[in-house]
Motif scaffolding. Structure first.
Motif, short mmCIF file in Angstrom:
data_model
loop_
_atom_site.label_atom_id
_atom_site.label_comp_id
_atom_site.label_asym_id
_atom_site.label_seq_id
_atom_site.Cartn_x
_atom_site.Cartn_y
_atom_site.Cartn_z
N LEU A 26 0.84 -1.19 0.00
CA LEU A 26 0.00 0.00 0.00
C LEU A 26 0.88 1.25 0.00
O LEU A 26 2.08 1.20 0.34
CB LEU A 26 -0.91 0.02 1.24
N ALA A 27 0.26 2.38 -0.39
CA ALA A 27 1.02 3.65 -0.38
C ALA A 27 1.22 4.15 1.05
O ALA A 27 2.25 4.74 1.38
CB ALA A 27 0.29 4.70 -1.21
N VAL A 28 0.21 3.92 1.91
CA VAL A 28 0.29 4.39 3.29
C VAL A 28 -0.27 3.30 4.19
O VAL A 28 -1.36 2.75 3.92
CB VAL A 28 -0.52 5.69 3.50
N TYR A 29 0.47 2.97 5.25
CA TYR A 29 0.00 2.05 6.26
C TYR A 29 -0.35 2.84 7.52
O TYR A 29 0.45 3.66 7.98
CB TYR A 29 1.05 1.00 6.61
N VAL A 30 -1.51 2.58 8.06
CA VAL A 30 -1.93 3.24 9.29
C VAL A 30 -2.18 2.18 10.34
O VAL A 30 -2.94 1.23 10.10
CB VAL A 30 -3.20 4.09 9.08
N ALA A 31 -1.53 2.34 11.47
CA ALA A 31 -1.70 1.39 12.57
C ALA A 31 -1.97 2.18 13.84
O ALA A 31 -1.16 3.03 14.23
CB ALA A 31 -0.47 0.51 12.72
N ASP A 32 -3.10 1.91 14.43
CA ASP A 32 -3.41 2.58 15.68
C ASP A 32 -2.66 1.89 16.81
O ASP A 32 -2.50 0.67 16.82
CB ASP A 32 -4.93 2.54 15.94
N PRO A 33 -2.28 2.67 17.79
CA PRO A 33 -2.44 4.14 17.85
C PRO A 33 -1.16 4.85 17.44
O PRO A 33 -0.08 4.49 17.87
CB PRO A 33 -2.72 4.38 19.33
N ILE A 74 2.85 4.80 8.24
CA ILE A 74 4.03 4.47 7.43
C ILE A 74 3.73 4.87 5.99
O ILE A 74 2.73 4.41 5.40
CB ILE A 74 4.36 2.97 7.53
N TYR A 75 4.61 5.73 5.42
CA TYR A 75 4.41 6.23 4.06
C TYR A 75 5.40 5.55 3.12
O TYR A 75 6.58 5.36 3.46
CB TYR A 75 4.67 7.75 3.99
N ARG A 76 4.89 5.22 1.94
CA ARG A 76 5.84 4.91 0.87
C ARG A 76 6.47 6.25 0.47
O ARG A 76 5.79 7.28 0.45
CB ARG A 76 5.11 4.28 -0.31
N TYR A 77 7.75 6.24 0.20
CA TYR A 77 8.49 7.49 0.09
C TYR A 77 7.86 8.47 -0.89
O TYR A 77 7.79 9.68 -0.63
CB TYR A 77 9.94 7.22 -0.30
N ILE A 117 8.98 6.01 4.80
CA ILE A 117 9.16 6.93 5.93
C ILE A 117 8.19 6.49 7.02
O ILE A 117 6.97 6.50 6.81
CB ILE A 117 8.90 8.39 5.54
N LEU A 118 8.73 6.08 8.15
CA LEU A 118 7.95 5.55 9.26
C LEU A 118 7.79 6.63 10.32
O LEU A 118 8.79 7.27 10.71
CB LEU A 118 8.60 4.31 9.86
N THR A 119 6.55 6.84 10.79
CA THR A 119 6.30 7.89 11.78
C THR A 119 5.54 7.32 12.97
O THR A 119 4.77 6.35 12.84
CB THR A 119 5.48 9.04 11.17
N TYR A 120 5.77 7.98 14.11
CA TYR A 120 5.07 7.58 15.33
C TYR A 120 4.73 8.84 16.10
O TYR A 120 5.62 9.63 16.46
CB TYR A 120 5.96 6.65 16.17
N LEU A 121 3.45 9.06 16.35
CA LEU A 121 2.97 10.21 17.09
C LEU A 121 2.88 9.84 18.57
O LEU A 121 2.09 8.97 18.95
CB LEU A 121 1.60 10.65 16.57
N GLU A 122 3.67 10.49 19.36
CA GLU A 122 3.80 10.12 20.77
C GLU A 122 2.56 10.54 21.56
O GLU A 122 2.10 11.68 21.46
CB GLU A 122 5.05 10.79 21.37
N ASP A 123 2.03 9.62 22.35
CA ASP A 123 0.90 9.89 23.23
C ASP A 123 0.99 8.91 24.40
O ASP A 123 1.04 7.70 24.19
CB ASP A 123 -0.42 9.70 22.48
N ARG A 124 1.02 9.43 25.63
CA ARG A 124 1.27 8.57 26.77
C ARG A 124 0.19 7.49 26.92
O ARG A 124 0.48 6.34 27.24
CB ARG A 124 1.36 9.42 28.05
N GLU A 125 -1.08 7.86 26.70
CA GLU A 125 -2.15 6.88 26.85
C GLU A 125 -2.01 5.75 25.83
O GLU A 125 -2.23 4.59 26.13
CB GLU A 125 -3.50 7.57 26.69
N MET A 126 -1.60 6.13 24.62
CA MET A 126 -1.39 5.11 23.59
C MET A 126 -0.26 4.17 23.98
O MET A 126 -0.34 2.95 23.80
CB MET A 126 -1.08 5.77 22.26
N VAL A 127 0.80 4.76 24.51
CA VAL A 127 1.96 3.95 24.90
C VAL A 127 1.58 2.96 25.97
O VAL A 127 1.91 1.77 25.91
CB VAL A 127 3.10 4.88 25.37
N LEU A 128 0.93 3.46 26.99
CA LEU A 128 0.56 2.59 28.10
C LEU A 128 -0.34 1.45 27.64
O LEU A 128 -0.26 0.32 28.14
CB LEU A 128 -0.12 3.40 29.19
#
Length: 448
Positions: A60-67, A71-74, A120-131
């Protein structure tokens, strides 16, 4: 009052700065380690998610995984990420919308090359998501908080310990120096005890003790020499004065010869006064009495005594004073100091005026003579330094004065100004010199 040049304060500042640098080093190490660990955990999590998304969803062009994972294809990634991303995990601050409004959080991202495809892999930091979803990162965040709090406490305690330790150690380090200072101030009563110390203070104490011993021997020799000279000279001076009185009584009818006998008697008395002044200079200033002495009388008497130096010169002299001024000083010392200045002014002035001005704070001797060349100013009060003048009966012109400070032979040894400066130091007064714009010199004695 805090003084930066104090040795104690320098020790304290050094300890404190050392503690600050040490704490800064540990904080930097902690921040670096924390950042690297967080980057490695995030990178591992995102690569794992890329692999899972490819297996589950295919290409796929973009992978979305919650939370928070995207992940973007370049070729489909946002342009700003393309510009900033590389193979290292980076972090940037972004604003995101939440149920309660907008908030600031961190976006982690990096570029990854898989076979011929780049992501290009990205991760949006959120404490509740992490926990909730990333237990490893949750544990790391918890440990990070614990270590951060512990580090803050450690930094504060380190600085407090450094301040306390610097206070105690600086006193102990400088105590031998203070003991040495007190021993020197107390006339070296305890200095002998410090000379046996093996430390640097002992070396310094021994050096001071040896130097003091040499100075004491030197002063003792000088005092003995001055006392011996004065004792040996007083007897012949007494004989000369007695003989001159007898001679004056026998030549009372001869005015011409009486003038010479008077000169002999006067010179002998002046020499006796000079010896007394030299004896006073050999004594400590605090041991001298300082009677109320008339400055006006001494100035007038010295001008009259030395006026014979102007016999063949067109020079006038005067004393300028609005009232009678006095100072607490031994008259012998003031007479010697003022007499040397007036004598120099008379000797080096061929034409013009010598003026002694007295006011409430200073005595000024001004002349219109040769003045002092600039080259001699650094040696003005050095012993045996004087203007070398050649014998010549031709009067000096203005042009000649500028080129050659000599028209006649002035007798002297070059000790006059040196003696005056020594007397000023002895009495705690100040002597200054200023060149006159019209020629000549002005010497000022500040007695208040």
């Amino acid at each position: 009052m805090f003084r930066i040049d104090s040795i104690v304060n320098k020790f304290r500042i050094s300890y404190f700065l050392f503690a600050v640098l040490l704490c800064a080093t540990f904080v930097s190490i902690f921040v670096y380690a924390e950042t690297r660990m967080e980057q490695d955990l995030i990178k591992a999590r995102l690569l794992q998610q890329l692999e899972l998304s490819q297996e589950k969803e295919g290409e796929l062009a973009v992978y979305v995984a919650d939370p928070g994972i995207k992940i973007y294809r370049y070729d489909t990634a946002p342009e700003d990420l393309k510009t900033m991303a590389d193979d290292k995990v980076q972090e940037t601050s972004v604003t995101v919308n939440t149920k309660t409004g907008t908030t600031r959080t961190n976006l982690h991202f990096f570029a990854y090359q898989q076979n011929k495809q780049k992501f290009i892999l990205t991760y949006l930091e959120d404490r509740e998501m992490v926990l909730a979803n990333y237990p490893v990162l949750a544990i790391f965040e918890h440990l990070e908080d614990i270590f951060a709090n512990a580090l803050r406490v450690a930094v504060i305690l380190s600085l407090l310990i450094a301040i306390i330790f610097s206070q105690l150690s600086s006193k102990q380090i400088t105590k031998p120096l203070l003991d040495l200072k007190q021993a020197v101030e107390n006339d070296h009563q305890n200095l002998t005890e410090l000379t046996h110390l093996p430390s640097e203070v002992g070396v310094l104490a021994r050096a001071i003790d040896q130097k003091n011993h040499k100075l004491e021997q030197y002063l003792k020799r000088e005092q003995l020499f001055t006392g011996d000279v004065s004792h040996e000279l007083r007897t012949p001076l007494t004989i000369i004065m007695g003989a001159s009185e007898v001679l004056a009584s026998q030549l009372a009818s001869d005015h011409y010869l009486s003038e010479f006998t008077e000169r002999i008697s006067t010179t002998a008395k002046e020499t006796s006064e000079i010896i007394s002044a030299l004896l006073l200079l050999s004594r400590a200033p605090e041991k001298l009495d300082a009677p109320q002495t008339s400055i006006n009388n001494i100035a007038v008497n010295e001008l009259e005594r030395l006026k014979y130096l102007l016999r063949y010169k067109t020079v006038t002299y005067t004393v300028v004073a609005e009232q009678e001024y006095s100072a607490n000083v031994r008259p012998e010392l003031l007479k010697m100091a003022l007499g040397n200045l007036i004598k120099n002014a008379f000797q080096y002035t061929d034409d013009g005026e010598v003026k002694v001005t007295i006011d409430a704070e200073k005595i000024t001797v001004t002349d219109t003579g040769l003045g002092i060349p600039e080259s001699m100013m650094p040696l003005l009060y050095e012993r045996f330094e004087r203007l070398d003048q050649q014998n010549d009966s031709t009067p000096l012109s203005t042009d000649l004065l500028a080129d050659d400070y000599a028209s006649y032979k002035v007798e002297g040894t070059g000790l006059g100004l040196s003696i005056v400066q020594r007397i000023m130091t002895h009495m705690g007064w100040q002597l200054t010199h200023q060149a006159n714009t019209t020629g000549g010199s002005t010497f000022s004695i500040y007695y208040k």
